[in-house]
Design a protein around this motif. Structure first.
Motif, PDB file in Angstrom:
ATOM      1  N   GLY A  65     -22.348  -6.244  12.219  1.00  0.00           N
ATOM      2  CA  GLY A  65     -23.106  -7.398  11.760  1.00  0.00           C
ATOM      3  C   GLY A  65     -22.670  -7.960  10.418  1.00  0.00           C
ATOM      4  N   LEU A  66     -21.613  -7.398   9.840  1.00  0.00           N
ATOM      5  CA  LEU A  66     -21.142  -7.903   8.546  1.00  0.00           C
ATOM      6  C   LEU A  66     -20.462  -9.253   8.728  1.00  0.00           C
ATOM      7  N   ARG A  67     -20.776 -10.171   7.863  1.00  0.00           N
ATOM      8  CA  ARG A  67     -20.072 -11.451   7.855  1.00  0.00           C
ATOM      9  C   ARG A  67     -18.770 -11.317   7.083  1.00  0.00           C
ATOM     10  N   THR A  68     -18.785 -10.521   6.030  1.00  0.00           N
ATOM     11  CA  THR A  68     -17.619 -10.340   5.178  1.00  0.00           C
ATOM     12  C   THR A  68     -17.475  -8.881   4.785  1.00  0.00           C
ATOM     13  N   CYS A  69     -16.254  -8.362   4.860  1.00  0.00           N
ATOM     14  CA  CYS A  69     -15.920  -7.035   4.341  1.00  0.00           C
ATOM     15  C   CYS A  69     -15.216  -7.267   3.011  1.00  0.00           C
ATOM     16  N   TRP A  70     -15.812  -6.799   1.925  1.00  0.00           N
ATOM     17  CA  TRP A  70     -15.255  -7.067   0.583  1.00  0.00           C
ATOM     18  C   TRP A  70     -14.166  -6.091   0.184  1.00  0.00           C
ATOM     19  N   ASP A  71     -14.299  -4.863   0.594  1.00  0.00           N
ATOM     20  CA  ASP A  71     -13.264  -3.876   0.298  1.00  0.00           C
ATOM     21  C   ASP A  71     -13.511  -2.648   1.151  1.00  0.00           C
ATOM     22  N   LEU A  72     -12.493  -1.818   1.272  1.00  0.00           N
ATOM     23  CA  LEU A  72     -12.642  -0.573   2.008  1.00  0.00           C
ATOM     24  C   LEU A  72     -11.614   0.418   1.536  1.00  0.00           C
ATOM     25  N   GLY A  73     -11.852   1.667   1.883  1.00  0.00           N
ATOM     26  CA  GLY A  73     -10.922   2.732   1.537  1.00  0.00           C
ATOM     27  C   GLY A  73     -11.047   3.860   2.541  1.00  0.00           C
ATOM     28  N   TRP A  74     -10.042   4.691   2.594  1.00  0.00           N
ATOM     29  CA  TRP A  74     -10.030   5.842   3.491  1.00  0.00           C
ATOM     30  C   TRP A  74     -10.696   7.023   2.801  1.00  0.00           C
ATOM     31  N   LEU A  75     -11.573   7.706   3.521  1.00  0.00           N
ATOM     32  CA  LEU A  75     -12.143   8.953   3.025  1.00  0.00           C
ATOM     33  C   LEU A  75     -11.227  10.116   3.381  1.00  0.00           C
ATOM     34  N   ASP A  76     -10.643  10.028   4.562  1.00  0.00           N
ATOM     35  CA  ASP A  76      -9.676  10.999   5.059  1.00  0.00           C
ATOM     36  C   ASP A  76      -8.890  10.306   6.165  1.00  0.00           C
ATOM     37  N   ARG A  77      -8.159  11.037   6.951  1.00  0.00           N
ATOM     38  CA  ARG A  77      -7.312  10.443   7.995  1.00  0.00           C
ATOM     39  C   ARG A  77      -8.113   9.700   9.064  1.00  0.00           C
TER      40      ARG A  77
ATOM     41  N   ALA B  86       0.861  -1.173   0.000  1.00  0.00           N
ATOM     42  CA  ALA B  86       0.000   0.000   0.000  1.00  0.00           C
ATOM     43  C   ALA B  86       0.899   1.224   0.000  1.00  0.00           C
ATOM     44  N   THR B  87       0.494   2.274  -0.725  1.00  0.00           N
ATOM     45  CA  THR B  87       1.284   3.500  -0.768  1.00  0.00           C
ATOM     46  C   THR B  87       0.372   4.705  -0.568  1.00  0.00           C
ATOM     47  N   ALA B  88       0.968   5.807  -0.119  1.00  0.00           N
ATOM     48  CA  ALA B  88       0.223   7.056   0.075  1.00  0.00           C
ATOM     49  C   ALA B  88       1.069   8.215  -0.416  1.00  0.00           C
ATOM     50  N   ALA B  89       0.608   8.857  -1.463  1.00  0.00           N
ATOM     51  CA  ALA B  89       1.216  10.084  -1.991  1.00  0.00           C
ATOM     52  C   ALA B  89       2.716   9.972  -2.237  1.00  0.00           C
ATOM     53  N   GLY B  90       3.206   8.776  -2.467  1.00  0.00           N
ATOM     54  CA  GLY B  90       4.615   8.596  -2.745  1.00  0.00           C
ATOM     55  C   GLY B  90       5.530   8.855  -1.558  1.00  0.00           C
ATOM     56  N   GLU B  91       4.956   9.083  -0.380  1.00  0.00           N
ATOM     57  CA  GLU B  91       5.751   9.394   0.807  1.00  0.00           C
ATOM     58  C   GLU B  91       5.884   8.217   1.764  1.00  0.00           C
ATOM     59  N   VAL B  92       4.860   7.344   1.797  1.00  0.00           N
ATOM     60  CA  VAL B  92       4.833   6.222   2.725  1.00  0.00           C
ATOM     61  C   VAL B  92       4.440   4.971   1.951  1.00  0.00           C
ATOM     62  N   ALA B  93       5.082   3.866   2.285  1.00  0.00           N
ATOM     63  CA  ALA B  93       4.718   2.583   1.706  1.00  0.00           C
ATOM     64  C   ALA B  93       4.681   1.556   2.829  1.00  0.00           C
ATOM     65  N   VAL B  94       3.772   0.596   2.704  1.00  0.00           N
ATOM     66  CA  VAL B  94       3.693  -0.494   3.665  1.00  0.00           C
ATOM     67  C   VAL B  94       3.725  -1.794   2.883  1.00  0.00           C
ATOM     68  N   LEU B  95       4.598  -2.698   3.300  1.00  0.00           N
ATOM     69  CA  LEU B  95       4.692  -4.029   2.710  1.00  0.00           C
ATOM     70  C   LEU B  95       4.256  -5.015   3.774  1.00  0.00           C
ATOM     71  N   GLY B  96       3.332  -5.896   3.442  1.00  0.00           N
ATOM     72  CA  GLY B  96       2.840  -6.851   4.419  1.00  0.00           C
ATOM     73  C   GLY B  96       2.856  -8.265   3.882  1.00  0.00           C
TER      74      GLY B  96
ATOM     75  N   SER C 181      -4.147   5.467   4.686  1.00  0.00           N
ATOM     76  CA  SER C 181      -4.915   6.713   4.592  1.00  0.00           C
ATOM     77  C   SER C 181      -4.215   7.622   3.581  1.00  0.00           C
ATOM     78  N   PRO C 182      -4.934   8.609   3.045  1.00  0.00           N
ATOM     79  CA  PRO C 182      -4.327   9.484   2.031  1.00  0.00           C
ATOM     80  C   PRO C 182      -3.042  10.176   2.486  1.00  0.00           C
ATOM     81  N   ASP C 183      -2.941  10.491   3.792  1.00  0.00           N
ATOM     82  CA  ASP C 183      -1.730  11.144   4.276  1.00  0.00           C
ATOM     83  C   ASP C 183      -0.664  10.144   4.738  1.00  0.00           C
ATOM     84  N   GLY C 184      -0.973   8.840   4.692  1.00  0.00           N
ATOM     85  CA  GLY C 184      -0.027   7.816   5.064  1.00  0.00           C
ATOM     86  C   GLY C 184       0.158   7.633   6.563  1.00  0.00           C
ATOM     87  N   GLN C 185      -0.601   8.344   7.381  1.00  0.00           N
ATOM     88  CA  GLN C 185      -0.444   8.286   8.836  1.00  0.00           C
ATOM     89  C   GLN C 185      -1.198   7.124   9.479  1.00  0.00           C
TER      90      GLN C 185
END
Length: 133
Positions: free
Chosen positions: A90-102, A9-19, A57-61
């Motif tokens: 009550g969700l059995r499965t989360c299919w996808d998600l994204g950050w709206l802001d921090r 995952a990357t954010a604005a070219g400033e932060v990257a996470v490898l998992g 998140s968009p700011d990578g924080q």
């Protein structure tokens, strides 16, 4: 992005996470930050469960890590502090998600079993500070 079980995952070219999901039901993620000399490793995170995917998140924080059971756990990428786990609502499965802001995540998931007559697809908005819907 995923390549051979490696999640990126990357954010604005400033932060990257490898998992990477590990066989002992714990996963690990490495946070890298940009510097004039190139990427610099800053910390590692232990993620409960086998890693499904990562979202920064968009700011990578902040990092949202989703395990194989679709539990959403959030982290501060500067301190490594684990933040509240998001309420499944009550969700059995989360299919996808994204950050709206921090501070807010939006996700889509299924309450019940997808394809069953009583299943419901839901869009959920989470407060990342409290984990509440």
């Amino acid at each position: 992005m995923q390549a051979s079980g490696l999640h990126i995952a990357t954010a604005a070219g400033e932060v990257a996470v490898l998992g990477k999901g590990l066989e002992n039901a714990t996963s690990v993620a490495f946070v890298l930050r940009s510097s004039p000399a190139g990427p610099v490793f800053t910390l590692s995170l232990k993620i409960p469960g086998y890693l499904g995917w990562l979202r920064l998140s968009p700011d990578g924080q902040r990092l949202a890590a989703v395990d194989q059971y679709r539990t959403v756990t959030t982290f501060d990428t500067t301190t490594g502090q684990r933040l509240p786990t998001c309420d499944s609502d009550g969700l059995r499965t989360c299919w996808d998600l994204g950050w709206l802001d921090r501070d807010h995540l939006v996700g889509i998931g299924t309450k019940g079993f997808r394809g069953e007559p009583d299943a419901e697809e839901r869009i959920v908005l989470w407060d990342a500070n409290s984990g509440r819907v």
